[in-house]
Enzyme design. Structure first.
Site, short mmCIF file in Angstrom:
data_model
loop_
_atom_site.label_atom_id
_atom_site.label_comp_id
_atom_site.label_asym_id
_atom_site.label_seq_id
_atom_site.Cartn_x
_atom_site.Cartn_y
_atom_site.Cartn_z
N ASP A 1 1.73 -6.24 -4.18
CA ASP A 1 2.76 -5.09 -4.19
C ASP A 1 3.05 -4.93 -5.55
OD1 ASP A 1 5.58 -4.05 -3.46
OD2 ASP A 1 4.84 -4.75 -1.53
N HIS B 1 10.57 -4.66 -4.16
CA HIS B 1 9.99 -4.73 -2.86
C HIS B 1 9.09 -6.01 -2.61
CE1 HIS B 1 6.94 -3.11 0.41
NE2 HIS B 1 8.05 -2.75 0.76
N SER C 1 7.39 -2.35 6.18
CA SER C 1 7.33 -3.68 5.22
C SER C 1 8.11 -4.90 5.30
CB SER C 1 7.91 -2.69 3.97
OG SER C 1 7.47 -1.61 3.51
#
Length: 783
Positions: A186, A227, A405
């Protein structure tokens, strides 16, 4: 009244009916209690404070052994002033003696205890006895002091029981992902956050954006590089640290590969997919192409090769597990069959459902989706609570993680639980277990269809909702599936027009028994179709694939926002809806144009069918389904039951090694030191030779022979002409021409080059030095 006859009271007499009712009630309540004393179940009828003894009697011989033991037990119990309540379970010769009713007073009970102990201790038939005491036992349950754990409804939903991943029972059996490493590919992982730091794996981490081993995210203007940290917290957040929340596999190790915070190339993707693939077991990838409803993209050549290499060589040959999110383009009418990562046979494609089990507004659907798990939904519903970064505006904890996600890391965490109990699961084993154990969830939008093998699938939910309890119990007893078998059809040239709806183009391909003989393929897993279609508006095309059983897969859904005029060029669609069905038969590809604009007609140029599966027969699949269902009680989920695992392959970590800055600095220092030491050594040798030459100069007309440079002698190179001695150095030797004697003139011709020999002769001639006899020389000296 005649003798011998008595008057029987009528039932309707004044007291007859009440008496009968009382007798019946007494029989109803007392008979079960009396009967219960002859069984182990009768123990429950005793008062909690009653006295009782477990007694083991000596075994008896004979055909009527059991009856004799019962009679003996009754006699011993009576002698002790107790009542035989029956055999204890299935233990032969073990009986429970209990206190008779009516002796509840403390003094009476104590007197009875002493009497019973005295009799049982001395009785010759009693091998062993023990007074039964109340034991304190508690249900094993998980309690965490993490303040946000009660809000983690996806782990333990107290508001709506059953609407969670059903993981607490797995934790209670000490299955937490121990020994498994999950890497989050990520924008980085802030591994210094206290919820992640204890489980962080630096060995499995790397920063491809900065080319260093530390995947720490970098602050950005949009405050969006949190994230990866959030995904990592979902997987492995540490429990009982009085901070934030808990990860689904909180005993696992968590690594990070930073690759999304900068320009991304095909080669970088390939490196990320195989980075530390002998350390990292599961790759969690909550990203993909743009979810804009008009993009058709996926891994390119190197990325595809890395995915394939990962499942073949990763994890000591058992295969890396790649978990990918299905995408968040639902509001744009996007479909994950246009996402090459979700479309790949090497990935586990995970979608999302909200707290109520419905498909969220952002979720995409496709025929290649394997399963779904929980995430956030509408504003009125709760999102996922997880770890957050504490950089910029972050606090280290968030209640707002959502999207597919958030679903993919939960799936990765559940797979980590599976790998703890069965480390040798292959990448295909993991896919099979998901297919076999996912549970169907009611949703009015879901188009559930049950295929020929008995598996239900919908384009919205895949095979269903992931259930950690079912996954882990199935993994515990799983034996590996047979090798991957495949079949590839020829490239089928068509060049046929695609008509407008309601008409359609239908093309067929028959896969015969002969076609499958070489590979042994019998039942299906993935079915892929590669097409080349020209069309002025790509989003108007609709493609459906029908397997031989008739199972339909919408592999190419129309997309209103996709106006690309180039159509499809060798794009591969895939479906899992025919999983477990027979591979042999006729496959039908149906294409139509659903657009309402008068555009040019599209052309199906060519297509190709690829089948993936195994040598399993339909009977094998049914047997495996039955076996797994028998394990769902948890009877195998303990340390005493373990199936043997084959050893993994010894595969090098990486074909090449990326030199880090620290390693490069070390190499430079070592190189500089080596150069310095070489120069020092050369100077030392040179100075020592000069010192030796000055000390051992020509004495009494003699000099050391041969010269020090042996290499020159060996290879026949010329030595520099230099006087070996002067006339003043000679003692008792004719020195008339001693000053013109040179090394080159004294060397044999075969030791000199042609030019050097000529030069030697010329110099003799020029100096007009007549030949003379050398003095008597010692060995190794000339003059």
């Amino acid at each position: 009244m005649p003798k011998g006859r008595q008057k029987v009271p009528r039932l309707d007499a004044r007291l007859g009916l009440p008496i009968c009712l009382c007798l019946e009630l007494a029989i109803f309540f007392l008979v079960p209690q009396v009967m219960g004393l002859t069984e182990a179940g009768g123990l429950d009828t005793l008062g909690a404070g009653g006295l009782s003894w477990a007694v083991h009697l000596d075994s008896l011989e004979g055909e009527r052994k059991e009856e004799s033991l019962i009679q003996q037990a009754n006699a011993v119990a009576q002698a002790a002033g107790l009542v035989n309540a029956g055999r204890i379970g299935e233990l032969q010769g073990h009986y429970l003696f209990v206190q008779p009713a009516g002796h509840g007073q403390a003094m009476e009970a104590e007197a009875m205890r002493q009497q019973a102990e005295a009799v049982l201790a001395k009785h010759e038939a009693v091998r062993w006895h023990s007074e039964q005491r109340l034991l304190k036992r508690a249900k094993r349950s998980i309690h965490f002091n993490d303040p946000k754990y009660p809000q983690q409804w996806h782990l333990n939903n107290r508001r709506s029981p059953g609407r969670d991943i059903n993981v607490t029972g797995v934790w209670e059996r000490n299955v937490t992902g121990r020994g498994v490493t999950v890497v989050v590919v990520d924008d980085g992982v802030e591994h210094t956050v206290q919820d992640i730091a204890p489980n962080y794996s630096p060995e499995g981490s790397y920063d491809l954006n900065s080319n260093d081993p530390d995947p720490m995210p970098h602050p950005d203007e949009e405050n969006g590089n949190h994230h990866g940290t959030r995904c990592a917290g979902e997987i492995a957040a540490v429990p009982n640290n009085s901070f934030c929340a808990v990860g689904v596999a909180y005993g696992s190790r968590i690594a990070g590969i930073r690759v999304l915070d900068g320009p991304l190339t095909d080669s970088m993707e390939a490196v990320a997919f195989n980075k530390h693939y002998q350390i990292n077991d599961i790759y969690s990838c909550s990203w993909g192409p743009d979810d804009d409803g008009k993009t058709v993209d996926g891994p390119h050549q190197l990325g595809k090769a890395a995915l394939q290499h990962g499942v073949m060589a990763g994890r000591q040959g058992f295969g890396s597990i790649f978990v990918v999110a299905s995408g968040n383009g639902g509001q744009h009418n996007d479909n994950c069959n246009y996402d090459g990562y979700a479309n790949s046979i090497y990935t586990v494609t995970i979608g999302a459902v909200d707290e109520e089990g419905r498909m969220p507004f952002y979720a995409e659907e496709c025929a290649s989706m394997l399963a779904v798990t929980f995430s956030g939904g509408d504003k009125m519903l709760r999102s996922i609570v997880t770890t957050d970064w504490d950089l910029q505006k972050g606090t280290g904890c968030t209640e707002g993680h959502t999207g597919t996600s958030a679903a993919a890391p939960l799936a990765a965490g559940m797979i980590a639980l599976m790998l703890q109990v069965r480390p040798c699961l292959t990448w295909r084993d993991v896919q099979h277990i998901i297919v076999f154990t996912a549970t169907q969830y009611e949703d009015h939008r879901a188009d559930w269809l049950t295929n020929e093998a008995g598996f239900s699938h919908s384009h919205q939910h895949g095979f269903g909702l992931l259930n950690a309890w079912r996954l882990v119990n199935a993994a515990k007893i799983w034996t590996s599936v047979p090798y991957l078998a495949s079949y590839v059809s020829p490239m089928l040239k068509e060049n046929k027009a695609v008509p407008r709806s309601p008409h359609s183009l239908e093309v067929l391909w028959n896969v015969s028994r002969t076609d499958l003989e070489m590979s042994g393929l019998k039942t299906l897993e993935h079915v892929a179709v590669t097409v080349s279609i020209t069309h002025p508006r790509r989003g108007s095309l609709e493609l459906k694939l029908f397997c031989p059983s008739g199972m339909m897969s919408l592999i190419g859904a129309p997309r209103s926002m996709d106006s690309d005029p180039n159509g499809f060029n060798d794009w591969t669609f895939s479906t899992v809806r025919c999983w477990g069905e027979r591979a042999r038969g006729v496959y039908r590809l149906v294409i139509r144009d659903v657009g309402d604009e008068p555009l040019q007609v599209g052309i199906l140029q060519q297509w190709q069918l690829t089948l993936y599966g195994s040598t399993w027969s339909p009977v094998d699949i049914k047997d495996r389904q039955s076996l797994l269902e028998s394990a769902m009680s948890g009877k195998y989920l303990h340390d005493d039951f373990t199936l043997p695992c084959p050893p993994g392959l010894k595969i090098p970590e990486e074909d090449g090694y990326s030199i880090t800055p620290n390693t490069l600095k070390t190499l430079v220092l070592v190189g500089c030191f080596s150069v310095f030491w070489t120069i020092y050594y050369m100077l030392e040798v040179c100075l020592s030779q000069r010192s030796k030459a000055s000390t051992h100069g020509c004495r009494r007309g003699c000099c050391p022979w041969p010269p020090q440079s042996q290499n020159s002698k060996e290879v026949g190179t010329a030595l520099e002409s230099m006087p070996l001695c002067s006339s003043k150095d000679l003692d008792g030797v004719d020195s008339e021409h001693g000053d013109c004697t040179t090394a080159s003139s004294l060397l044999a011709p075969e030791l000199l080059g042609e030019a050097d020999w000529s030069l030697s002769q010329n110099s003799k001639s020029d100096l007009d030095c007549p030949p003379h006899q050398p003095p008597d020389l010692k060995d190794g000296q000339i003059c």
